[in-house]
Design a protein around this motif. Sequence first.
Motif, PDB file in Angstrom:
ATOM      1  N   LEU A  39       0.844  -1.193   0.000  1.00  0.00           N
ATOM      2  CA  LEU A  39       0.000   0.000   0.000  1.00  0.00           C
ATOM      3  C   LEU A  39       0.876   1.238   0.000  1.00  0.00           C
ATOM      4  CD1 LEU A  39      -2.452  -1.124   2.818  1.00  0.00           C
ATOM      5  CD2 LEU A  39      -2.772  -1.353   0.355  1.00  0.00           C
ATOM      6  N   PHE A  40       0.459   2.248  -0.765  1.00  0.00           N
ATOM      7  CA  PHE A  40       1.192   3.509  -0.843  1.00  0.00           C
ATOM      8  C   PHE A  40       0.209   4.657  -0.702  1.00  0.00           C
ATOM      9  CE2 PHE A  40       3.463   0.347  -3.292  1.00  0.00           C
ATOM     10  CZ  PHE A  40       4.753   0.462  -2.788  1.00  0.00           C
ATOM     11  N   ALA A  41       0.432   5.537   0.257  1.00  0.00           N
ATOM     12  CA  ALA A  41      -0.468   6.664   0.490  1.00  0.00           C
ATOM     13  C   ALA A  41      -0.508   7.605  -0.704  1.00  0.00           C
ATOM     14  CB  ALA A  41      -0.050   7.424   1.747  1.00  0.00           C
ATOM     15  N   ASN A  42       0.583   7.702  -1.462  1.00  0.00           N
ATOM     16  CA  ASN A  42       0.635   8.656  -2.573  1.00  0.00           C
ATOM     17  C   ASN A  42       0.293   8.022  -3.921  1.00  0.00           C
ATOM     18  OD1 ASN A  42       2.928   7.147  -3.016  1.00  0.00           O
ATOM     19  ND2 ASN A  42       4.348   8.863  -2.974  1.00  0.00           N
ATOM     20  N   ALA A  43      -0.333   6.842  -3.930  1.00  0.00           N
ATOM     21  CA  ALA A  43      -0.741   6.218  -5.190  1.00  0.00           C
ATOM     22  C   ALA A  43      -1.845   7.046  -5.839  1.00  0.00           C
ATOM     23  CB  ALA A  43      -1.228   4.790  -4.943  1.00  0.00           C
ATOM     24  N   GLU A  44      -1.906   7.013  -7.146  1.00  0.00           N
ATOM     25  CA  GLU A  44      -2.914   7.773  -7.878  1.00  0.00           C
ATOM     26  C   GLU A  44      -4.219   6.994  -7.924  1.00  0.00           C
ATOM     27  OE1 GLU A  44      -1.466   8.783 -11.779  1.00  0.00           O
ATOM     28  OE2 GLU A  44       0.566   8.987 -11.000  1.00  0.00           O
ATOM     29  N   PRO A  45      -5.314   7.543  -7.394  1.00  0.00           N
ATOM     30  CA  PRO A  45      -6.602   6.847  -7.474  1.00  0.00           C
ATOM     31  C   PRO A  45      -7.020   6.604  -8.920  1.00  0.00           C
ATOM     32  CG  PRO A  45      -6.710   8.688  -5.951  1.00  0.00           C
ATOM     33  CD  PRO A  45      -5.390   8.798  -6.689  1.00  0.00           C
ATOM     34  N   GLY A  46      -7.568   5.424  -9.176  1.00  0.00           N
ATOM     35  CA  GLY A  46      -8.063   5.116 -10.504  1.00  0.00           C
ATOM     36  C   GLY A  46      -6.999   4.710 -11.502  1.00  0.00           C
ATOM     37  N   ARG A  47      -5.739   4.680 -11.088  1.00  0.00           N
ATOM     38  CA  ARG A  47      -4.647   4.304 -11.987  1.00  0.00           C
ATOM     39  C   ARG A  47      -4.842   2.872 -12.445  1.00  0.00           C
ATOM     40  NH1 ARG A  47       1.331   4.007  -9.672  1.00  0.00           N
ATOM     41  NH2 ARG A  47       0.368   2.217  -8.701  1.00  0.00           N
ATOM     42  N   ARG A  48      -4.742   2.612 -13.749  1.00  0.00           N
ATOM     43  CA  ARG A  48      -4.962   1.264 -14.281  1.00  0.00           C
ATOM     44  C   ARG A  48      -3.885   0.900 -15.301  1.00  0.00           C
ATOM     45  NH1 ARG A  48      -9.860  -1.176 -13.397  1.00  0.00           N
ATOM     46  NH2 ARG A  48      -9.578  -2.315 -15.319  1.00  0.00           N
ATOM     47  N   PRO A  49      -2.619   0.862 -14.884  1.00  0.00           N
ATOM     48  CA  PRO A  49      -1.588   0.478 -15.850  1.00  0.00           C
ATOM     49  C   PRO A  49      -1.623  -1.025 -16.128  1.00  0.00           C
ATOM     50  CG  PRO A  49      -0.617   0.752 -13.701  1.00  0.00           C
ATOM     51  CD  PRO A  49      -2.072   1.163 -13.581  1.00  0.00           C
ATOM     52  N   GLY A  50      -1.223  -1.423 -17.298  1.00  0.00           N
ATOM     53  CA  GLY A  50      -1.075  -2.831 -17.614  1.00  0.00           C
ATOM     54  C   GLY A  50      -2.375  -3.608 -17.656  1.00  0.00           C
ATOM     55  N   GLN A  51      -2.263  -4.923 -17.503  1.00  0.00           N
ATOM     56  CA  GLN A  51      -3.387  -5.826 -17.652  1.00  0.00           C
ATOM     57  C   GLN A  51      -3.993  -6.273 -16.332  1.00  0.00           C
ATOM     58  OE1 GLN A  51      -4.646  -6.642 -20.747  1.00  0.00           O
ATOM     59  NE2 GLN A  51      -3.260  -5.002 -21.290  1.00  0.00           N
ATOM     60  N   VAL A  52      -3.429  -5.861 -15.209  1.00  0.00           N
ATOM     61  CA  VAL A  52      -3.950  -6.306 -13.912  1.00  0.00           C
ATOM     62  C   VAL A  52      -5.271  -5.608 -13.621  1.00  0.00           C
ATOM     63  CG1 VAL A  52      -3.533  -6.426 -11.449  1.00  0.00           C
ATOM     64  CG2 VAL A  52      -1.650  -6.816 -13.033  1.00  0.00           C
ATOM     65  N   ASP A  53      -6.306  -6.408 -13.385  1.00  0.00           N
ATOM     66  CA  ASP A  53      -7.644  -5.861 -13.174  1.00  0.00           C
ATOM     67  C   ASP A  53      -8.044  -5.851 -11.708  1.00  0.00           C
ATOM     68  OD1 ASP A  53     -10.400  -5.145 -14.254  1.00  0.00           O
ATOM     69  OD2 ASP A  53     -10.847  -6.960 -13.103  1.00  0.00           O
ATOM     70  N   HIS A  54      -7.624  -6.860 -10.949  1.00  0.00           N
ATOM     71  CA  HIS A  54      -8.037  -6.968  -9.554  1.00  0.00           C
ATOM     72  C   HIS A  54      -7.087  -7.892  -8.801  1.00  0.00           C
ATOM     73  CE1 HIS A  54      -9.927 -10.475 -11.458  1.00  0.00           C
ATOM     74  NE2 HIS A  54      -9.850 -11.062 -10.267  1.00  0.00           N
ATOM     75  N   ILE A  55      -7.225  -7.909  -7.478  1.00  0.00           N
ATOM     76  CA  ILE A  55      -6.482  -8.885  -6.690  1.00  0.00           C
ATOM     77  C   ILE A  55      -7.448  -9.993  -6.307  1.00  0.00           C
ATOM     78  CG2 ILE A  55      -4.774  -7.255  -5.831  1.00  0.00           C
ATOM     79  CD1 ILE A  55      -6.292  -7.177  -3.183  1.00  0.00           C
ATOM     80  N   ALA A  56      -6.951 -11.210  -6.248  1.00  0.00           N
ATOM     81  CA  ALA A  56      -7.775 -12.367  -5.904  1.00  0.00           C
ATOM     82  C   ALA A  56      -7.179 -13.016  -4.658  1.00  0.00           C
ATOM     83  CB  ALA A  56      -7.816 -13.356  -7.069  1.00  0.00           C
ATOM     84  N   LEU A  57      -8.004 -13.164  -3.638  1.00  0.00           N
ATOM     85  CA  LEU A  57      -7.563 -13.740  -2.372  1.00  0.00           C
ATOM     86  C   LEU A  57      -8.239 -15.090  -2.160  1.00  0.00           C
ATOM     87  CD1 LEU A  57      -7.848 -10.496  -0.211  1.00  0.00           C
ATOM     88  CD2 LEU A  57      -5.778 -11.448  -1.258  1.00  0.00           C
ATOM     89  N   ALA A  58      -7.439 -16.126  -2.012  1.00  0.00           N
ATOM     90  CA  ALA A  58      -7.969 -17.468  -1.763  1.00  0.00           C
ATOM     91  C   ALA A  58      -8.445 -17.569  -0.323  1.00  0.00           C
ATOM     92  CB  ALA A  58      -6.886 -18.517  -2.030  1.00  0.00           C
ATOM     93  N   THR A  59      -9.629 -18.140  -0.155  1.00  0.00           N
ATOM     94  CA  THR A  59     -10.195 -18.333   1.173  1.00  0.00           C
ATOM     95  C   THR A  59     -11.249 -19.425   1.108  1.00  0.00           C
ATOM     96  OG1 THR A  59     -11.404 -17.310   3.010  1.00  0.00           O
ATOM     97  CG2 THR A  59     -11.896 -16.477   0.803  1.00  0.00           C
ATOM     98  N   ASP A  60     -11.417 -20.143   2.194  1.00  0.00           N
ATOM     99  CA  ASP A  60     -12.515 -21.109   2.233  1.00  0.00           C
ATOM    100  C   ASP A  60     -13.739 -20.486   2.903  1.00  0.00           C
ATOM    101  OD1 ASP A  60     -11.587 -21.044   4.827  1.00  0.00           O
ATOM    102  OD2 ASP A  60     -11.350 -23.209   5.025  1.00  0.00           O
ATOM    103  N   LYS A  61     -13.713 -19.146   3.052  1.00  0.00           N
ATOM    104  CA  LYS A  61     -14.799 -18.412   3.701  1.00  0.00           C
ATOM    105  C   LYS A  61     -15.267 -17.238   2.843  1.00  0.00           C
ATOM    106  CE  LYS A  61     -13.151 -19.784   8.184  1.00  0.00           C
ATOM    107  NZ  LYS A  61     -12.514 -19.438   9.410  1.00  0.00           N
ATOM    108  N   VAL A  62     -15.559 -17.507   1.587  1.00  0.00           N
ATOM    109  CA  VAL A  62     -15.993 -16.454   0.660  1.00  0.00           C
ATOM    110  C   VAL A  62     -17.216 -15.714   1.202  1.00  0.00           C
ATOM    111  CG1 VAL A  62     -16.937 -15.986  -1.639  1.00  0.00           C
ATOM    112  CG2 VAL A  62     -15.015 -17.571  -1.374  1.00  0.00           C
ATOM    113  N   ASP A  63     -18.236 -16.459   1.605  1.00  0.00           N
ATOM    114  CA  ASP A  63     -19.474 -15.829   2.077  1.00  0.00           C
ATOM    115  C   ASP A  63     -19.237 -14.988   3.327  1.00  0.00           C
ATOM    116  OD1 ASP A  63     -20.733 -17.088  -0.048  1.00  0.00           O
ATOM    117  OD2 ASP A  63     -21.532 -18.710   1.178  1.00  0.00           O
ATOM    118  N   GLU A  64     -18.392 -15.496   4.244  1.00  0.00           N
ATOM    119  CA  GLU A  64     -18.093 -14.750   5.469  1.00  0.00           C
ATOM    120  C   GLU A  64     -17.310 -13.474   5.161  1.00  0.00           C
ATOM    121  OE1 GLU A  64     -17.737 -18.002   4.983  1.00  0.00           O
ATOM    122  OE2 GLU A  64     -18.297 -19.129   6.778  1.00  0.00           O
TER     123      GLU A  64
END
Length: 112
Positions: A39-64
Amino acid sequence: MDAVIAFYCDVLGMNILRSWGDGVEAGAMLDTGNGVIELFANAEPGRRPGQVDHIALATDKVDECMAACAKEGLKVIMAPQDIVVPCETPYPLHIAFVEGKAGEIIEFFDEK
């Protein structure tokens, strides 16, 4: 920055590995259990460089996780559902998407 760190740590249960700086120069690394989110406090909001669209977090508790995000007032992009990714070997998942506190898109997924 504090609200984003609090969300990932207090709501999703991650831990701060290291942090640095103050104000717009602040940064932190959070332990995902199998990787690191930076995390960086000075990151630009809405910046979308490259092909990365989202982060995916593995969990066995999706609903929770989604219930905890809803309690935080986060925008649900996709409610929990079962899908099959049509790749070489079909990949069944239980997934959901939410918009995080910093505007990031977070996927929670569980391999079925």
